[in-house]
Write a protein that holds these residues in place. Structure first.
Motif: not given
Length: 227
Positions: A28-32, A41-49
């Motif tokens: 669930x954490x990974x899906x979130x 890279x400016x995004x705090x969740x960089x690479x999540x996509x």
């Protein structure tokens, strides 16, 4: 658990302190995380996509397989004594799984959690084992069994109702049996064998039931039985 493990080709491990539920929470954490879509890279969740959900589920599936069917398996039964390859060991197992009692802690996520298990176990089935509620409370008191919530008859009914609701919604891969069915060797116990797709052996059942199966038995005559 003892009865199921007496069937050739079936391996049902014991409790694991909710290991799979922790996998579910991490899933669930990974899906979130993936939903944040951090493409820059400016995004705090960089690479999540870039997270591959299907590969993650495959990894979980292999992990739980390795946990339940460890390299020590070949030493645990004569049926594996001439086998050295782990993959060959896997091929000789028709069904594997585990026993757990901690589902009552997750009634709010019960169906969602079991749906997750269906993603990581091939062709899963669930055997729900209940017992007379008064006897459950006596047993828990006798062994000083720790629970996060106070147990009473009403709460036990709530748990059983959650089980039954899931069974009603998933009749093809669920089976309900009681402790009383097992110890009295009722027709329901024979139906369990049919549900799994194997032949019932009363001699095999008698052998299993002659052994001690208990967390910490309070009864003196049970303690004397050797497992």
């Amino acid at each position: 658990m003892g009865v199921l493990n007496s069937i050739k080709g079936i391996v049902i491990r014991g409790e694991n302190y909710d290991f799979c539920f922790h996998l579910y929470k991490s899933y669930k954490a990974i899906l979130d995380t993936k939903n944040q879509v951090g493409k820059k890279s400016q995004n705090p969740f960089y690479g999540s996509d870039l997270i591959d959900e299907n590969q993650l589920l495959k990894d979980y599936s292999q992990l739980i397989k390795n946990v339940l069917l460890s390299k020590h398996l070949k030493n645990s039964s004569n049926m594996f004594k001439n086998i050295t390859s782990k993959e060959h060991i896997y091929q000789n197992i028709k069904c594997f799984g585990f026993k757990e009692v901690r589902y009552e802690r997750h009634l709010g996520e019960f169906e969602e959690y079991l749906s997750f298990l269906e993603k990581i176990f091939p062709i899963p089935c669930y055997v729900f084992n209940t017992r007379n509620r008064e006897d459950v409370l006596k047993s828990m008191k006798a062994v000083d069994f720790y629970t996060e919530k106070p147990f009473d008859l009403n709460y036990l009914k709530t748990i059983e109702d959650a089980f039954q609701d899931y069974i009603n919604g998933h009749p093809n891969n669920t089976f309900h049996i009681s402790y009383e069915d097992v110890v009295t060797k009722s027709e329901k116990l024979k139906e369990l064998f049919t549900f799994i797709g194997v032949t019932c052996s009363e001699q095999q059942i008698d052998k299993v039931l002659s052994l001690r199966h208990s967390y910490s038995p309070a009864q003196q005559h049970v303690r004397k039985l050797q497992s």
